[in-house]
Each structure stands twice: as C-alpha cells, then as structure tokens.
Write a protein that holds these residues in place. Structure first.
Motif, short mmCIF file in Angstrom:
data_model
loop_
_atom_site.label_atom_id
_atom_site.label_comp_id
_atom_site.label_asym_id
_atom_site.label_seq_id
_atom_site.Cartn_x
_atom_site.Cartn_y
_atom_site.Cartn_z
N VAL A 7 34.15 38.25 31.88
CA VAL A 7 34.29 36.97 32.56
C VAL A 7 34.76 35.91 31.56
O VAL A 7 34.83 36.15 30.36
CB VAL A 7 32.97 36.53 33.24
N ASP A 8 35.03 34.72 32.08
CA ASP A 8 35.54 33.60 31.28
C ASP A 8 34.65 33.36 30.06
O ASP A 8 33.43 33.28 30.16
CB ASP A 8 35.60 32.35 32.14
N GLN A 38 34.38 35.07 41.26
CA GLN A 38 33.44 34.61 40.26
C GLN A 38 32.18 35.47 40.29
O GLN A 38 31.79 35.96 41.34
CB GLN A 38 33.05 33.16 40.49
N ASN A 41 28.93 32.18 38.61
CA ASN A 41 29.69 30.95 38.45
C ASN A 41 30.73 30.99 37.33
O ASN A 41 31.12 29.96 36.81
CB ASN A 41 28.76 29.75 38.26
N LYS A 42 31.15 32.17 36.95
CA LYS A 42 32.22 32.31 35.95
C LYS A 42 33.34 33.14 36.57
O LYS A 42 33.09 34.16 37.20
CB LYS A 42 31.71 33.02 34.70
N LYS A 43 34.59 32.69 36.35
CA LYS A 43 35.73 33.47 36.83
C LYS A 43 35.76 34.82 36.13
O LYS A 43 35.40 34.94 34.96
CB LYS A 43 37.04 32.75 36.52
N VAL A 44 36.22 35.84 36.87
CA VAL A 44 36.37 37.17 36.28
C VAL A 44 37.72 37.27 35.57
O VAL A 44 38.69 36.62 35.96
CB VAL A 44 36.24 38.29 37.34
N CYS A 45 37.77 38.09 34.54
CA CYS A 45 39.03 38.37 33.85
C CYS A 45 39.74 39.50 34.56
O CYS A 45 39.12 40.48 34.97
CB CYS A 45 38.77 38.77 32.40
N SER A 88 40.77 41.09 41.86
CA SER A 88 40.73 39.65 42.07
C SER A 88 42.10 39.16 41.63
O SER A 88 42.28 38.67 40.52
CB SER A 88 39.62 38.99 41.25
N THR A 133 27.60 40.53 32.97
CA THR A 133 27.91 40.66 34.39
C THR A 133 28.35 42.08 34.70
O THR A 133 29.04 42.70 33.91
CB THR A 133 29.02 39.67 34.77
#
Length: 138
Positions: A7-8, A38, A41-45, A88, A133
C-alpha cells in the motif's frame, strides 16, 4: 491463501551491492500507490507503481572510495509479486520474493590518487517490507 498487499508509503529495502558498486540510499525508500481501492484507508499499489520509484543514493567501490551519487529504480517485479487475482485498475502488488532494481550513477565516484570512475548503470535487487495489509483468496 493470504497475500500481504503493498500500500501507499510501504517500505522498500534494496540490496547494498549493485554490480561493482556499494550503494547507500540517502532518502526514505518508499513506494507511492495509485490504485483506486483502499485497505485501512491507504491506496493499494498496482503493477506500474514500481516504475515510478526513484530513490537518491550514493555509491562507491574499492577502487573509487570517494562516493558518487545516483538513483535506484525498480526495473521489474518478480512473478510472485503480481496478484493477478485481485485488481484495482491493474493487478495488485504483493510482497512476494525480490524485484530487480537498477542503480544509475549521475555524479562519478572518485579516487584521490587517480582518475574519476567511468560510471555505468548496475543491476541489483530489493524487496518490499513492512506491509500490514493482506487479502485472502478462495
């Protein structure tokens, strides 16, 4: 089966050896995410985010002990770092094994008793760290 999803701002760890150079990052080694989804609350890579990584670093070797500068990039992910089962906008990036990295010198290392090095890009590797995550499949 569970996979740890990158994640971010997850941390990257690069090997210290890139061909003939000993390389030391001079800034935080993190990846920025662009996925729409997400987790916590973090965007996925997603696959492609690794191509945007550029980390400033210094380098030297036994012949040229005065450091030069350059940057580390990720050239390709390992097959087990691409979660084609989860998307995503593109497959998610998961921890997996090691990716292939490249160190590209910008300012040459030098030797006080001799000429400067003729710098050339050198391959290395790295891995994703600290992801908390995960996704579970089937």
């Amino acid at each position: 089966m569970s996979y740890f999803v990158i994640v971010d701002n997850d941390t990257l760890q690069f090997g210290t050896t890139f061909g003939m150079y000993t390389v030391t990052p001079t800034e935080p080694c993190m990846i920025k995410a662009s996925g729409i989804a997400q987790i916590l609350n973090k965007k996925v890579c997603v696959v492609g985010d690794e191509k945007k990584v550029s980390i400033k670093a210094t380098y030297m070797n036994a012949t040229y002990p005065t450091p030069g500068t350059g940057s580390i990039t990720i050239t390709s992910l390992a097959a087990d770092q691409q979660a084609t089962f989860a998307l995503s906008t593109a497959p998610l990036i998961v921890i997996g094994s090691q990716f292939i990295a490249l160190f590209t010198p910008q300012a040459p290392a030098s030797n006080p008793q001799g000429p400067e090095a003729a710098p050339s890009p050198q391959p290395g590797n790295g891995k994703f760290m600290n992801s908390q995550t995960f996704v579970t499949t089937g």
